[in-house]
Every structure is written in C-alpha cells, then in structure tokens.
Design an enzyme around this catalytic site. Structure first.
Site, PDB file in Angstrom:
ATOM      1  N   HIS A 267       0.836  -1.207   0.000  1.00  0.00           N
ATOM      2  CA  HIS A 267       0.000   0.000   0.000  1.00  0.00           C
ATOM      3  C   HIS A 267       0.872   1.259   0.000  1.00  0.00           C
ATOM      4  CE1 HIS A 267      -3.525   2.475   1.307  1.00  0.00           C
ATOM      5  NE2 HIS A 267      -2.572   3.179   1.910  1.00  0.00           N
ATOM      6  N   GLU A 268       1.910   1.274   0.815  1.00  0.00           N
ATOM      7  CA  GLU A 268       2.784   2.446   0.882  1.00  0.00           C
ATOM      8  C   GLU A 268       3.638   2.561  -0.380  1.00  0.00           C
ATOM      9  OE1 GLU A 268       2.220   4.528   3.113  1.00  0.00           O
ATOM     10  OE2 GLU A 268       0.959   3.241   4.359  1.00  0.00           O
TER      11      GLU A 268
ATOM     12  N   HIS B 177       1.588   4.306  -2.931  1.00  0.00           N
ATOM     13  CA  HIS B 177       1.535   5.750  -2.688  1.00  0.00           C
ATOM     14  C   HIS B 177       2.750   6.447  -3.292  1.00  0.00           C
ATOM     15  CE1 HIS B 177      -2.074   6.396  -0.517  1.00  0.00           C
ATOM     16  NE2 HIS B 177      -1.730   5.759   0.594  1.00  0.00           N
TER      17      HIS B 177
END
Length: 458
Positions: free
Chosen positions: A186-187, A190
């Site tokens: 998820h990071e 980003h």
C-alpha cells in the site's frame, strides 16, 4: 473492484493539485498586502473627502469637488504595489515554504521517532520492501522503524528516489508476513502514484496557513485573558485587526476545504487496489486492517504525519482518510465472505461531526515545528536577502529604505561622487533676487546674517 484511473492520469492530477495548492498558498499571503494597506487607503479617501468639504464650507469660490473614494483607494493601493509593497508577503511565503520543506522529513521522522534500518537490522521487513519495489518498478525506498507499540506505517518523499517507508514496531510484531507485505505494498503504491508529493505539499499548506489563521482567530475571538489584552489596541488598529481576523477565518475555511479536496479519500482506495494488484492477496490487506483497528494512534503526531499514515481515526476539517469500513467494503467486493463475523461496523467508529470542538482539535494538531525558531529564523533571513536583491534590481528606493532601516551605508568609494569644493571667494556671492526681496533698508532682513557671514570669508 474500484474505478481506478490510469497511472499517468493519476500522477498528472496529483501534480495539478500540488500546483493549485501552491498558487493558493502564495495568493493568500499576497492578500495580506491588501489587509494591511487597505485601511490606510480608506483613511486617505476619507481625509480627501473631509478636505474637500472643508474648502467648500470656508467659502471657496471653487466648485465643491466630489471625491471618488473607490478611485482614491485604488490609486493608493496601486502606489503601494508600484513601490514594491507586494514583494515582502510573497517572498516571505516562498522562503517559509522552502525552509519548512527542507525540514519536513526531519520533522516527520523526529515526530514519529523513526530510525533508519538496514538489512542486518530488519531482514524480514527489508526483503519484503525490496521485493515489492522490484515488482512496482521503483528504486527501493529508505526503510525506517518507529519504536512504538502502535500499529501503523507511512511513506514520504518528493520523488521515488528520495522516498522512505516507516513501519512501527507494533506492526512488525502484530502482523504475519502476508499482512505486513500488504501494508508495505500500500505504501509502495503511494510512492508510485506520487501521492507522497501531494500529501507533503498539502501538509505544509495546512500546517503553515491553517495554523497561522487559527492562531489569529483564537487569539482575537476566544474569550480569555489574551483577548482582554488586545482590546486597547483595537482603538488604534481596529480596521487592521478586523481585516486580519476576516483573512484568518477565510484562510481556515478555505484551507480546510482545499486540503480535503486535494487529498481525495479515493487515493487510499486506489493504493489498496494497487496493493492487491502487487500481492494478489486482498484477504491479507483486509486482515491487516482488522488487526490495526483501535491500535493505530501514534501519540503526539500532527496533521503533517496524520495525512501520511496507513490508517487514521482523525476527523474534522483536515481529515484525509476514508474510514476503515469503506476500505474493507471495497475489498469485500473481491472476496465477499472474507469479512464475515468481524463486525465491520466496529471499524467505522469515527467522529465525523464538524463543529467548534472538532475544528479546535484539528487546529491543535497542526504542526508546531513550522513556526519554530529553527524554521522561522532562516526563513526571515532568506526573505530579507531575496527582497533586498529584488529591490536592488527593480526598486532602488525600496533597497535604500531597507539599508537605512538596518543602518547600512554605502562605503565612501561607492557613494555618489561628492560635489566639487567651490573656490574661495574674496567677496560674498550674490543673493538671488527672489530671496532678497523685502523692505528697503531691511535691518531685520533674514538675509542680513548671511551677508555678514559671507563677508568674513577670505
């Protein structure tokens, strides 16, 4: 699963939002010029009107002139901008933003007590992040660990080459490999989507302007001892104070709305979709959300860090995260039965109300480091240097005023060449006819002493 736009379009949209926030940032600071100088322009118009009325009252033969207050105020403001009054606010905003940007990563890592780690320190985390970076086609970001029992993570960085990922100790101990991989993915997404750049710009935007506006509003409007101290000043600077309060209220409202608009809550849903694409394991991400719920709060963090977190339970005008319920429900569309029996409603326990209490809570969490002396002092010095350089190039009068204000004077060799000494006279120079008019034999003439002084010269 989710209406995810193309990566190129997503990145371009993030870049446009960053530019929009920066433009609004500078415009709001430039509007301070109008706030401080418009009352003086209004006074000039009022004085001109009073003078015109006084002349007509004293029986002047001239017709009574009607003063256009809007025209007088417009001319006064035009003169202020022509004299360089526009420069200090906008250069100050630029310097403050630049210095705060340099300190951003330092402030974030210090606020979260994150420390860098290598493969020998955290081989499990290091291998997961390295593999995910290869799958995403990105350079491996720097890896940090936050020594806290809270379960959370965040990514930061202007570009993928300068990016970092921080994971808490509680997250490392509380998640298995698949769940930790889902959070790290998820990071990583980003970083790939350039969400970290947009969040950094929005965080500084809200941190500087929202905090500055809120301090003005709370100082002047909250009924406390500080307000009583400001009451005597209102008699002298009433319109300036009112203009500043109106500017601050407008900044708080517009700033909060723009941050929520710019940092769309869909960015986390898009990052979840990208994480599922990388790991091919949506159930692991949903399981991580369940385990983190209720243990995600990092003590003492401000909105600068809050906007970067994997999960946040904050609310109010600066809330930038979707609820965990929305994220689990989006994942539930891929695996319909994965959320059975976990009580999704418990994941959505958030304060969504927007009132004075939530605004105050959000304002109290704005980053205090943006107004710390180690940020403000370099910003002020840089602002003066930039303003002086611009004034020297385009407005020598303003540069001279700045030099006089600091007591600087040009060296004798660089100053304007002095006038040549007049030759010694054997007789006093003639007095101009326009100055020597008076009564004949003017014993009391004001020029008699001058003639006597010149007669003493050799």
């Amino acid at each position: 699963m989710l209406p995810v736009n193309g990566l190129y379009g997503h990145i371009q949209r993030n870049n446009l939002k960053s530019i929009l926030l920066l433009c609004v940032f500078f415009l709001l600071f430039e509007s301070l010029t109008v706030v401080f100088y418009l009352p003086d322009a209004a006074r000039s118009a009022s004085i001109a009107q009073q003078d015109s009325e006084a002349e007509s009252t004293l029986g002047s033969t001239e017709p009574h002139a009607v003063v256009d207050p809007v025209g007088v105020m417009g001319e006064s403001m035009r003169q202020v901008f022509a004299d360089g009054g526009w420069a200090p606010p906008i250069t100050g905003a630029f310097c403050w933003l630049a210095v705060a940007w340099l300190f951003l990563n330092y402030a974030v890592t210090k606020a979260t007590k994150a420390r860098p780690v290598e493969r020998r320190d955290e081989p499990r985390l290091y291998n997961i992040v390295e593999n995910l970076s290869l799958l995403a086609g990105l350079p491996r970001p720097a890896i940090y660990v936050m020594e806290t029992e809270a379960m959370n993570a965040y990514a930061a960085g202007m570009t993928p080459r300068t990016a970092m990922i921080a994971v808490s100790r509680g997250l490392l101990q509380g998640l298995d490999d698949d769940e930790l991989e889902a959070v790290a993915a998820h990071e990583i997404i980003h970083i790939r989507n350039r969400d970290t750049r947009l969040v950094a710009v929005a965080s500084l935007f809200s941190g500087i302007l929202f905090r500055m506006g809120w301090l003005i509003v709370s100082f002047n409007l909250q009924p406390n001892a500080r307000m009583l101290l400001t009451l005597p000043l209102l008699g002298f600077f009433f319109w300036e104070t009112m203009g500043l309060v109106i500017w601050a209220c407008f900044t708080v409202i517009l700033g909060g709305w723009l941050v929520r608009f710019a940092i769309s809550r869909a960015r986390d849903l898009n990052a979840d979709a990208g994480a599922v694409e990388l790991t091919k394991n949506p159930a692991a991400l949903a399981s991580a959300l369940r385990k983190i719920q209720g243990r995600e709060t990092l003590p003492g963090v401000d909105v600068t860090v809050d906007a970067m977190l994997f999960v946040s339970n904050s609310s109010g005008p600066l809330s930038t995260h979707p609820s965990p319920r929305a994220r689990v429900e989006a994942l539930q569309g891929v695996v319909p039965d994965m959320a059975a029996g976990i009580g999704i409603d418990a994941l959505s326990a958030r304060r969504e109300g927007l009132n004075w209490a939530t605004v105050t809570a959000a304002a109290n969490r704005t980053p205090k480091w943006v107004s710390h002396p180690y940020v403000l002092l370099p910003a002020v010095l840089l602002n003066f240097s930039v303003t002086y350089a611009m004034a020297s190039a385009f407005n020598p009068a303003l540069a001279e005023k700045m030099s006089d204000f600091l007591g600087f004077h040009a060296p004798a060799g660089e100053a304007a060449p002095p006038a040549q000494a007049a030759p010694l006279r054997s007789s006093p120079p003639p007095i101009p006819q326009t100055l020597s008019k008076g009564t004949s034999g003017d014993a009391g003439s004001p020029h008699r002493g001058a003639r006597k002084f010149y007669s003493l010269l050799p």
